[in-house]
Write an enzyme that holds these catalytic residues in place. Structure first.
Site, PDB file in Angstrom:
ATOM      1  N   HIS A 217      34.639  30.703  -4.506  1.00  0.00           N
ATOM      2  CA  HIS A 217      35.598  30.840  -3.403  1.00  0.00           C
ATOM      3  C   HIS A 217      35.423  32.188  -2.703  1.00  0.00           C
ATOM      4  O   HIS A 217      36.362  32.731  -2.132  1.00  0.00           O
ATOM      5  CB  HIS A 217      37.038  30.679  -3.892  1.00  0.00           C
ATOM      6  N   SER A 343      14.299  44.179  14.479  1.00  0.00           N
ATOM      7  CA  SER A 343      15.242  44.094  15.595  1.00  0.00           C
ATOM      8  C   SER A 343      14.619  44.783  16.795  1.00  0.00           C
ATOM      9  O   SER A 343      13.951  45.813  16.651  1.00  0.00           O
ATOM     10  CB  SER A 343      16.564  44.774  15.223  1.00  0.00           C
TER      11      SER A 343
END
Length: 505
Positions: A217, A343
């Site tokens: 979770h 990038s």
């Protein structure tokens, strides 16, 4: 028969939409031909052409032509072997006919296309791709006859009526598509998936005892090992791949005429057991036999294979997402490639582009496979043609699969588990031993074990010293207290390292 330059130009022109030749002039890029990958409409034949090239022998238009030619040739040979028919072919003739598809060339493909869209000497344009194959075989039979090298082919025209005898186009197409799909899966996709699985197995074995914080979770949970998590994916992938292999082996072909009743065959030769002939013929192509069909093979076999491929893709999509998150959490570092840009604006970055690319391509593949599986199993009454154009896109779905598999494997090859970061985070999350503490206390008969640990840890930041203070106040034997004090997050991984050996072979 050679194609003239004018015929080839006519074919190229006809393959373009009406008006496209004139309209494209204003937008064309100088010096860039339509055959250049940089001019491809689809990235599958453009940007990713080198990655999808292994599928070209199974997914291209020329490949489909060749497969149709194989079906027609083998069918003619089988007809000639029947006592009922007036034709016969000796071994030399059979070999010569098989050479037509075994040595199928680009020139052969161009001739078939010419027969379809432009016509050729003695033949008007068919505007029908399967009929063009039939006429192509007439041309090649004429050449064998003229060469006078095969004794049993001394009258090519006598064989004309037996090419495509009693068949509908779907008899040829359904077999041809499967003759291409089966090896595309077994020779291209399956080995690519096995490479990913092998990479996962290697990671699992190498890092079987590398402790790692688990998250359920999205929250810190009972620790695991990186190797065990990779073993889970390797095992899942192996099982999913097994389902693909089974489904691919179950591909089934039909040869029963226009409505699936063998009506034309039976009308011509009612004493021949055409159902048995069909079964033998289809098995000879190494396909299962579909005895009951309309004009269309029901294609439930294709749907099952597409679904099995989706199962493989879903496992890898799960892996791509987890790997991306592990990179984000710095659990996985990535080997930088010399000269490669991460990038365009942030020089320090090494992005998880392989996993992202795999995710995108596998998602696209699943979308296509779902559509294909739903579409090809439906046909209005005994036949409609809408599935014909749809089936031409099977290769595209397989291509997205192949790109996704290759990118996942590339991603796995670049990652380096960062054990220091994993251990650092484990040390900073001591509350994860709470499960072990309350379980040991339950073993000792403590009826408030869960509540005791919950009060200490729920919604609070705790340390190992907080736990040790709790242990000091417990009414337990000293050996149990020492057992509790020995607990550490990094050591609380159960038998995770042994579980790596449970990977399915």
């Amino acid at each position: 028969m050679n194609l003239s330059t004018s015929v080839r130009h006519a074919i190229d022109t006809l393959l373009l939409a009406p008006g496209a030749v004139a309209d494209m002039t204003d937008h064309a890029i100088s010096g860039l031909s339509r055959s250049d990958p940089l001019a491809a409409v689809s990235p599958l034949d453009g940007r990713y052409a080198s990655r999808t090239a292994p599928l070209s022998p199974f997914a291209s238009e020329a490949a489909l032509m060749r497969a149709r030619t194989r079906v027609e040739v083998e069918y003619l040979i089988e007809l000639a072997a029947l006592d009922a028919t007036p034709i016969s072919l000796d071994g030399d003739a059979e070999a010569a006919l098989r050479d037509v598809y075994e040595e199928f060339s680009a020139e052969d493909a161009r001739l078939i296309k010419a027969l379809e869209v432009e016509g050729a000497e003695g033949y008007a344009a068919t505007n029908h791709d399967v009929k063009a194959v039939e006429y192509f075989l007439r041309v090649r039979l004429d050449e064998l006859d003229e060469a006078d090298e095969v004794d049993s082919i001394d009258d090519a025209e006598a064989l004309y009526p037996w090419i495509h005898f009693g068949l509908t186009s779907e008899d040829v197409n359904n077999l041809a598509h499967r003759l291409l799909l089966k090896p595309a899966v077994s020779e291209v996709l399956v080995p690519a998936v096995r490479e990913v699985r092998d990479a996962l197995v290697d990671l699992a074995q190498e890092h079987r005892d590398t402790p790692m914080l688990a998250r359920t979770h999205g929250q810190p949970a009972t620790p695991t090992t990186f190797g065990k998590e990779m073993a889970v994916y390797a095992s899942r992938l192996g099982r999913a791949l097994g389902r693909v292999v089974v489904a691919n082996g179950d591909l089934s072909g039909k040869l029963a005429g226009a409505s699936g009743t063998y009506a034309a065959h039976d009308a011509a030769y009612p004493d021949v057991d055409w159902a048995a002939f069909s079964e033998s013929f289809v098995h000879g192509l190494e396909l299962e036999h579909t005895p009951l069909a309309t004009q269309v093979n029901p294609c439930d076999d294709l749907a099952a294979l597409f679904d099995a491929l989706r199962g493989v893709n879903n496992v890898l999509l799960d892996l791509d997402l987890d790997a991306w998150l592990y990179v984000s959490d710095r659990y996985l570092g990535q080997r930088a490639v010399e000269g490669e840009t991460g990038s365009s604006t942030m020089p320090h970055k090494v992005n998880p582009i392989d996993f992202e690319n795999s995710e995108g391509n596998l998602s696209k593949a699943n979308s296509d496979l779902t559509f294909l599986g739903d579409y090809v199993t439906s046909s209005r009454l005994q036949r409609d043609l809408s599935d014909s154009t749809v089936k031409r896109n099977v290769g595209a779905a397989l291509a997205h699969c192949l790109i996704g598999y290759g990118k996942a494997e590339s991603g796995l090859a670049k990652v380096v588990p960062n054990e220091a970061v994993m251990r650092e985070e484990l040390a900073a999350t001591p509350e994860v031993i709470g499960e072990a503490v309350q379980t040991i206390l339950r073993r000792e008969g403590d009826t408030d074990a869960y509540e005791r640990v919950k009060e200490l840890t729920r919604g609070r930041s705790v340390t190992l010293d907080d736990f040790r203070e709790l242990f000091g106040d417990l009414d337990v034997d000293e050996d149990v207290r020492e057992e509790l004090r020995a607990l550490t997050p990094a050591g609380y991984v159960g038998v995770a390292d042994d579980l790596v050996d449970e990977i399915d072979e």
